[in-house]
Design a protein around this motif. Structure first.
Motif, PDB file in Angstrom:
ATOM      1  N   LYS A 185       0.811  -1.221   0.000  1.00 49.55           N
ATOM      2  CA  LYS A 185       0.000   0.000   0.000  1.00 49.55           C
ATOM      3  C   LYS A 185       0.846   1.274   0.000  1.00 49.55           C
ATOM      4  CE  LYS A 185      -4.077  -1.887   2.344  1.00 49.55           C
ATOM      5  NZ  LYS A 185      -4.938  -1.791   3.551  1.00 49.55           N
ATOM      6  N   ARG A 243      -7.404  -9.071  -4.044  1.00 53.94           N
ATOM      7  CA  ARG A 243      -7.254  -7.919  -3.154  1.00 53.94           C
ATOM      8  C   ARG A 243      -8.571  -7.170  -2.990  1.00 53.94           C
ATOM      9  NH1 ARG A 243      -1.455  -5.066  -4.802  1.00 53.94           N
ATOM     10  NH2 ARG A 243      -0.109  -6.578  -3.717  1.00 53.94           N
ATOM     11  N   ARG A 253     -10.515  -6.783   0.509  1.00 50.63           N
ATOM     12  CA  ARG A 253     -10.836  -5.442   1.009  1.00 50.63           C
ATOM     13  C   ARG A 253     -12.319  -5.349   1.359  1.00 50.63           C
ATOM     14  NH1 ARG A 253      -9.225  -2.131  -3.343  1.00 50.63           N
ATOM     15  NH2 ARG A 253      -7.114  -2.722  -2.708  1.00 50.63           N
ATOM     16  N   GLN A 254     -13.175  -5.861   0.473  1.00 45.26           N
ATOM     17  CA  GLN A 254     -14.611  -5.844   0.759  1.00 45.26           C
ATOM     18  C   GLN A 254     -14.933  -6.705   1.967  1.00 45.26           C
ATOM     19  OE1 GLN A 254     -17.151  -7.816  -2.074  1.00 45.26           O
ATOM     20  NE2 GLN A 254     -18.905  -6.539  -1.574  1.00 45.26           N
ATOM     21  N   ARG A 259     -13.011  -7.303   4.554  1.00 41.39           N
ATOM     22  CA  ARG A 259     -12.623  -6.603   5.779  1.00 41.39           C
ATOM     23  C   ARG A 259     -13.649  -5.553   6.161  1.00 41.39           C
ATOM     24  NH1 ARG A 259      -7.367  -7.098   3.519  1.00 41.39           N
ATOM     25  NH2 ARG A 259      -7.534  -5.030   2.596  1.00 41.39           N
TER      26      ARG A 259
END
Length: 572
Positions: A192, A318, A322-323, A325
């Motif tokens: 990131k 990824r 991300r969704q 989390r």
């Protein structure tokens, strides 16, 4: 799963079915039945997808040179499929739709889709003038034939896109390219903060894949103008060939020093480096290296195709994570803090689904009512995504509001919720148990549980001496099912030191055993743990009963009435 046998799209492959135009492609399931054909296969065979799908591959197509059917035991393609290996051959004969014969060269390779429907892929084409190379085995060759390249790219697509785990995608990538293409594979990913992390370094040693953790870890920053091969790839420049000679001169940055050490330790004499690109940004770089074999890399186009597919798979993984989390965070914040109630112990556990599964709509709740009773709820909204988690919040809040506003039996409260679910929420259906823990009265009677069940697994009552009882009364259809008759209630006393367990179906359901077996497993372990403190009881129950093949989240809410006098009410 319902499938349209006339559809060329066939099974759902994450990232799409591989686009192969130069050869016919047939996907078969574990029974060797055809589940998908591409357009080129239709053209070559003179058969539509509807005419092929659901048919046995061997019976439909395979013939001898005279047009006669052949025994299954003599079918090389079938033997390779059953053995789960890659195999290639020539001078086979397929029967076209008009009855004529077509001579084909073929390759069969294991292949998996996201639903576990597809088991293998068969590629075929009419013979070229040049002879086909020998069959593909585990030993690497200096160059791949065109058919082998197509098979590898198709396998790369289906293998990488059938997982939503970045780590698993990288492990699968390694197994695809070593030793088939290289002795070494190095994967550098950009994090990131635009930092570079050498995520994986693997090489083949004595026929096994060995991970070199000592060569992995954080890397120096990428210089913006460096002409060195890895630096260029991490900036998104074109792929390039590299060797130790590229790093013999004075290094222009720390990352060049790391690369020089890599070549020295690995003994690679030839490498190919390609950027791993997502849709909008560079995700990292893929390096394939050769040390044991003498041939140098010459073909960058195959590496670029593999890196491109790797980038799409990593980006999908990824985005999914991300969704996930976000959904898990929302779900954790929606689960309540249990009230501290004199004369009643309560504890709860929530365990999300395994990493590659979607987040579900399981929830629990407990809150004080105006008349002094304690309301307890366990529920599961149908669905396994962020919408299910949002719908769960709606159902939970409405049930709280109705229970607080109306001093009515649980069946009536859930009946009100039925109407709301039908007209006010995105939750099509939900299962739940809603109960009231009420005072025992002025003469020292035990508290009682008054409950209604909307299609949910029955609560389990366990006494401290190990006697068990499932509360199977008052079971009605789940909410949102269009129930037109009134719901029912049931009542049971809560003895001192007894434990009452509410749970969701993820605790007992398994693909490898029946629901009855799951309930019996829960009963036995709950009885054995009944003497444990309540927190330990829940931890051990979750560890012992949850099936290993569980792909759902789990919620548990446990209540216990300690020994001693019964409080006059359950107020704080």
């Amino acid at each position: 799963m319902v499938r349209d046998a006339g559809s060329r799209r066939g099974p759902h492959l994450a990232g799409g079915t591989p686009e192969i135009q130069q050869a016919g492609m047939i996907l078969i399931d574990e029974q060797a039945h055809i589940v998908h054909v591409n357009r080129r296969a239709e053209e070559l065979l003179g058969r539509t997808a509807a005419e092929c799908c659901s048919r046995d591959l061997h019976d439909l197509l395979h013939r001898d040179s005279h047009g006669h059917t052949t025994p299954r035991s003599s079918c090389t393609i079938r033997r390779a499929f059953l053995d789960g290996r890659v195999e290639q051959g020539r001078k086979a004969y397929y029967e076209r739709g008009d009855g004529s014969l077509m001579e084909v060269d073929w390759l069969v390779t294991p292949c998996r889709d996201t639903e576990g429907t597809v088991e293998a892929m068969v590629l075929f084409h009419e013979p070229a003038t040049a002879p086909l190379p020998e069959a593909v085995h585990d030993e690497p060759s200096a160059a791949l034939s065109e058919l082998e390249r197509l098979a590898l790219l198709a396998e790369t697509t289906t293998t990488l896109t059938s997982t939503m785990s970045v780590d698993e995608a990288l492990r699968r990538l390694t197994r695809l390219v070593v030793p088939r293409l290289a002795d070494w594979v190095v994967i550098d990913l950009i994090t990131k903060g635009d930092e570079v992390w050498r995520t994986s370094v693997v090489h083949q040693e004595d026929g096994a894949l060995v991970r070199r953790g000592d060569l992995e870890g954080p890397m120096p920053p990428v210089p913006p103008e460096s002409p060195m091969p890895l630096s260029r790839a991490l900036r998104g420049a074109a792929s390039t060939l590299a060797g130790p000679e590229n790093y013999q001169g004075p290094p222009d940055a720390g990352i060049a020093v790391a690369q020089r050490e890599l070549f020295q330790v690995s003994g690679m004499h030839s490498a190919a480096i390609a950027p791993i690109r997502g849709v909008r940004e560079v995700l990292g770089a893929l390096t394939l290296g050769r040390a044991e074999r003498s041939e140098a890399f010459t073909d960058l186009s195959l590496l670029e195709d593999i890196a491109r597919r790797t980038g799409l798979a990593l980006e999908n993984a990824r985005l999914y994570q991300r969704q996930r989390r976000v959904t898990e965070t929302m779900q954790r914040h929606l689960l309540p803090q249990l009230p501290d109630v004199p004369g009643l112990e309560m504890t709860a556990r929530y365990l999300s689904a395994p990493q590659e599964s979607q987040v579900g709509g399981d929830w629990y709740d407990a809150f004080q009512l105006p008349d002094g009773a304690m309301a307890v709820v366990i529920g599961d909204v149908v669905g396994h995504d962020i919408d299910a988690a949002a719908a769960m919040a709606q159902v939970r809040n409405m049930l709280r509001a109705y229970a607080w506003s109306y001093q009515e039996p649980p069946s009536v409260i859930v009946g009100r919720l039925d109407q709301a679910v039908d007209h006010m929420t995105e939750a099509s259906m939900a299962t739940l148990v809603f109960a009231r823990v009420e005072e025992g009265g002025d003469h020292g009677e035990a508290p009682r549980l008054l409950w209604t069940n909307a299609g949910h697994p029955p609560p389990l009552l366990v006494t401290q001496d190990g006697r068990t009882r499932y509360l199977e009364e008052a079971v009605d259809p789940l909410t949102g099912a269009g129930l037109t008759t009134p719901r029912s209630d049931a009542t049971v006393e809560l003895p001192a030191t007894a434990t009452l367990v509410f749970y969701t179906d993820g605790l007992i359901e398994s693909r490898s055993r029946s629901l009855t077996d799951g309930l019996e497993q829960l009963r036995r372990h709950a009885a054995a743990l009944a003497h444990r403190p309540l927190d330990d009881f829940c931890d051990q129950l979750l560890a012992r009963v949850r099936p290993e093949d569980n792909d759902d989240d789990v919620a548990i809410l446990a209540l216990r009435r300690p020994a001693g006098p019964v409080p006059h009410h359950y107020a704080r």
